[in-house]
Design a protein around this motif. Structure first.
Motif, PDB file in Angstrom:
ATOM      1  N   GLY A   1      -0.867  37.173   1.316  1.00 30.92           N
ATOM      2  CA  GLY A   1       0.374  37.254   2.074  1.00 30.92           C
ATOM      3  C   GLY A   1       1.092  35.939   2.273  1.00 30.92           C
ATOM      4  N   ARG A   2       0.623  34.899   1.594  1.00 38.42           N
ATOM      5  CA  ARG A   2       1.223  33.569   1.785  1.00 38.42           C
ATOM      6  C   ARG A   2       1.635  32.969   0.443  1.00 38.42           C
TER       7      ARG A   2
ATOM      8  N   LEU B   1       0.834  -1.199   0.000  1.00 40.74           N
ATOM      9  CA  LEU B   1       0.000   0.000   0.000  1.00 40.74           C
ATOM     10  C   LEU B   1       0.872   1.253   0.000  1.00 40.74           C
ATOM     11  N   SER B   2       0.592   2.172  -0.922  1.00 40.62           N
ATOM     12  CA  SER B   2       1.406   3.385  -1.062  1.00 40.62           C
ATOM     13  C   SER B   2       0.493   4.595  -1.209  1.00 40.62           C
ATOM     14  N   PHE B   3       0.839   5.669  -0.493  1.00 46.14           N
ATOM     15  CA  PHE B   3       0.060   6.903  -0.511  1.00 46.14           C
ATOM     16  C   PHE B   3       0.820   8.089  -1.102  1.00 46.14           C
ATOM     17  N   LYS B   4       2.082   7.926  -1.392  1.00 43.88           N
ATOM     18  CA  LYS B   4       3.007   9.016  -1.713  1.00 43.88           C
ATOM     19  C   LYS B   4       3.373   9.785  -0.447  1.00 43.88           C
ATOM     20  N   ILE B   5       4.667   9.984  -0.239  1.00 39.94           N
ATOM     21  CA  ILE B   5       5.133  10.843   0.843  1.00 39.94           C
ATOM     22  C   ILE B   5       5.018  12.284   0.362  1.00 39.94           C
ATOM     23  N   SER B   6       4.497  13.145   1.205  1.00 44.73           N
ATOM     24  CA  SER B   6       4.264  14.515   0.761  1.00 44.73           C
ATOM     25  C   SER B   6       4.150  15.447   1.953  1.00 44.73           C
ATOM     26  N   GLY B   7       4.237  16.735   1.666  1.00 44.78           N
ATOM     27  CA  GLY B   7       4.089  17.738   2.704  1.00 44.78           C
ATOM     28  C   GLY B   7       3.975  19.126   2.102  1.00 44.78           C
ATOM     29  N   TYR B   8       3.730  20.104   2.957  1.00 42.85           N
ATOM     30  CA  TYR B   8       3.555  21.493   2.523  1.00 42.85           C
ATOM     31  C   TYR B   8       4.342  22.429   3.432  1.00 42.85           C
ATOM     32  N   SER B   9       4.937  23.448   2.822  1.00 42.41           N
ATOM     33  CA  SER B   9       5.555  24.549   3.549  1.00 42.41           C
ATOM     34  C   SER B   9       4.865  25.839   3.132  1.00 42.41           C
ATOM     35  N   VAL B  10       4.550  26.673   4.117  1.00 39.51           N
ATOM     36  CA  VAL B  10       3.880  27.943   3.849  1.00 39.51           C
ATOM     37  C   VAL B  10       4.792  29.085   4.280  1.00 39.51           C
ATOM     38  N   GLY B  11       5.093  29.973   3.348  1.00 40.09           N
ATOM     39  CA  GLY B  11       5.906  31.145   3.654  1.00 40.09           C
ATOM     40  C   GLY B  11       5.029  32.378   3.824  1.00 40.09           C
ATOM     41  N   TYR B  12       5.280  33.135   4.896  1.00 41.52           N
ATOM     42  CA  TYR B  12       4.524  34.365   5.173  1.00 41.52           C
ATOM     43  C   TYR B  12       5.395  35.544   4.768  1.00 41.52           C
ATOM     44  N   LEU B  13       4.874  36.380   3.857  1.00 38.49           N
ATOM     45  CA  LEU B  13       5.656  37.468   3.287  1.00 38.49           C
ATOM     46  C   LEU B  13       4.931  38.796   3.442  1.00 38.49           C
ATOM     47  N   ASP B  14       5.716  39.862   3.349  1.00 38.11           N
ATOM     48  CA  ASP B  14       5.169  41.217   3.313  1.00 38.11           C
ATOM     49  C   ASP B  14       4.880  41.551   1.858  1.00 38.11           C
ATOM     50  N   PRO B  15       3.642  41.918   1.520  1.00 37.22           N
ATOM     51  CA  PRO B  15       3.321  42.232   0.120  1.00 37.22           C
ATOM     52  C   PRO B  15       4.250  43.266  -0.489  1.00 37.22           C
ATOM     53  N   ALA B  16       4.790  44.141   0.324  1.00 37.58           N
ATOM     54  CA  ALA B  16       5.687  45.169  -0.215  1.00 37.58           C
ATOM     55  C   ALA B  16       6.970  44.565  -0.765  1.00 37.58           C
ATOM     56  N   ASP B  17       7.332  43.371  -0.282  1.00 36.76           N
ATOM     57  CA  ASP B  17       8.572  42.726  -0.716  1.00 36.76           C
ATOM     58  C   ASP B  17       8.440  42.086  -2.096  1.00 36.76           C
TER      59      ASP B  17
END
Length: 494
Positions: A356-357, A292-308
């Motif tokens: 912003g993300r 049985l395989s589900f795929k290894i996976s994940g998420y990273s969320v970066g928080y930024l200043d819109p001005a950047d």
């Protein structure tokens, strides 16, 4: 000709069908179409019903049983989606081709199971091309590529500055420049496309095509409980439960093709115990449900200043879930085992959630081990169907490989100017839309459940043609490959 109706409203003479297919998703639909192209009369049995444009995946699936996981709770996901058209009604339209390394992963990974597929990428090539034509996949057959989103543009720039090559994702979505293209009505993930700009087996007439010489009858509201077989292993009939009327019906079959997904296909085989198959159909070597395989996976969320980055790039997001990716670490000497996967843009479900993300997804195929499996629990749901239970644990290599990809995703977000990065808790061990293994393909019945054309070893008329026959899950999204491989197998049926 195609007829789609609730099974309670059907008046079929089942003995007239050349084949009965269990499941109407990506695999089942392309198998049905391929057989209808040959002039066959095909019945497709589906548990779920028709879904409305704009419907969301979560509320739709709430009515269907979960699986038991290692926590002991019923919090696993044994379905992609229960509906006519399956998971493609809700998917994000990412349609990668696999690579030869996905089909011969034993050069990088080693487990106690067969890892390599019994075919080569060249065997899939013509079917990939046919699926790309049918689905109007961007960047193929003259179809315009979907343009990068504002977030995709800044991600591409950040990747290039880090020496990482970005690419545009092949999407089965008509570009906004097309007269019937995407109108960016929402953040496009886990909902039924309301305009049919996004391809599905219904939106592109894969199932419902009046030009086919054969005929397809899609009968929904029907749960296939077990397969009845004779002493020679030949399937005679399907025992089906109809929740609407609470009745059991018996459907005779000339041949049956199981395309219910890697969880439900294996569960059906295990439920089909009899004096002729005391351990379940195809399970003489105790392989059904294993790997049985589900795929290894994940998420990273970066928080930024819109001005950047510019306010437009970090405003609310409307449109596809993802437009840009990198395959820089698919096969790379720095990756543990030298075998990584993909990193791609992954916008959040609600347009406003993205303000912003910037969110990145990383994904790779998990090592298939025999201890990773599904079994039938002693506890049954309200319809008397035994719950599926997952026994699943990732290997050290799995953790090392996904950890490497997560670090590279964080590097991209930091270079982009993220002031804070949060990694979302991984939940892939509970199942997901990427379901693989459990009915492995090969030539040796001691090491596999089906042959290279999907026929169950020891049977003359039972076939499996979905993601369960995949010996290694592959390092990218599987829909395109599941469809191409299903078509390859269906073409072999006489």
């Amino acid at each position: 000709m195609t007829d789609i109706r609730h099974i309670a409203a059907a008046s079929c003479n089942y003995t007239t069908f050349d084949a009965v297919i269990v499941g109407s998703g990506a695999a089942g639909s392309i198998v049905a179409r391929t057989l209808a192209e040959k002039g066959c009369r095909v019945a497709v049995l589906e548990y779920g019903g028709l879904v409305s444009p704009g419907a969301m995946h979560g509320p739709h699936q709430a009515a269907y049983s979960k699986a038991l996981t290692s926590t002991g709770a019923a919090d696993g996901n044994p379905w992609t989606a229960c509906c006519v058209g399956g998971g493609m009604q809700f998917y994000n339209a990412i349609t990668f081709r696999y690579r030869q390394s996905d089909l011969s992963a034993s050069q990088y990974l080693g487990t106690d199971m067969e890892i390599d597929w019994p075919i080569t990428i060249q065997d899939l090539e013509p079917c990939y091309s046919q699926i790309e034509h049918l689905m109007e996949i961007g960047g193929t057959n003259g179809h315009a590529s979907y343009p990068a989103s504002p977030r995709g543009v800044i991600l591409s720039n950040a990747m290039q500055e880090l020496g990482i090559r970005p690419r545009q994702i092949p999407l089965a979505i008509r570009a906004p420049s097309n007269s019937s293209g995407c109108i960016k009505c929402s953040a496009c993930d886990e909902l039924v496309c309301p305009t049919e700009a996004r391809a599905s087996v219904l939106a592109r007439n894969i199932l419902d095509d009046s030009g086919l010489p054969g005929a397809i009858s899609v009968l929904y509201g029907c749960f296939v409980n077990r397969i009845e077989i004779r002493s020679d292993g030949r399937a005679e009939a399907l025992e089906c439960y109809v929740p609407f009327s609470t009745e059991l019906i018996r459907i005779p079959v000339e041949r049956v093709v199981i395309c219910a997904n890697a969880i439900q296909s294996a569960a059906l085989m295990l439920r089909s115990k009899s004096k002729h198959a005391p351990h379940g159909i195809g399970n003489d070597s105790d392989l059904v449900g294993r790997g049985l395989s589900f795929k290894i996976s994940g998420y990273s969320v970066g928080y930024l200043d819109p001005a950047d980055c510019g306010s437009d790039a970090l405003a609310s997001h409307w449109g596809p879930h993802a437009t840009v990716y990198t395959d820089e670490f698919y096969e790379h000497s720095d990756v543990p085992c030298r075998f990584g996967g993909l990193i791609y843009e992954a916008n959040l479900l609600s347009p406003s959630e993205n303000i912003g993300r910037v969110r990145l997804h990383y994904i790779a195929g998990d090592e298939p081990w025999s201890h990773n499996r599904l079994v039938l629990d002693d506890v049954a749901d309200r319809y008397g169907i035994p719950y599926v239970r997952f026994e699943y644990k990732n290997s050290e290599n799995d953790h090392a490989r996904i950890g490497f990809l997560a670090d590279r995703a964080d590097d991209i977000l930091l270079h982009l100017g993220a002031r804070r990065i949060e990694r979302e808790p991984s939940s892939h061990a509970k199942g997901s839309s990427h379901l693989h293994g459990t009915m492995r393909a090969g030539c040796d019945p001691r090491r596999s459940v089906v042959d290279i054309c999907g026929r169950v070893h020891g049977s003359t008329n039972i076939y499996v043609m979905d993601g369960s026959v995949m010996n290694f899950a592959g390092n990218s999204n599987p829909t395109h490959t599941i469809m191409a491989n299903a078509r390859r197998m269906a073409l072999s049926l006489k």
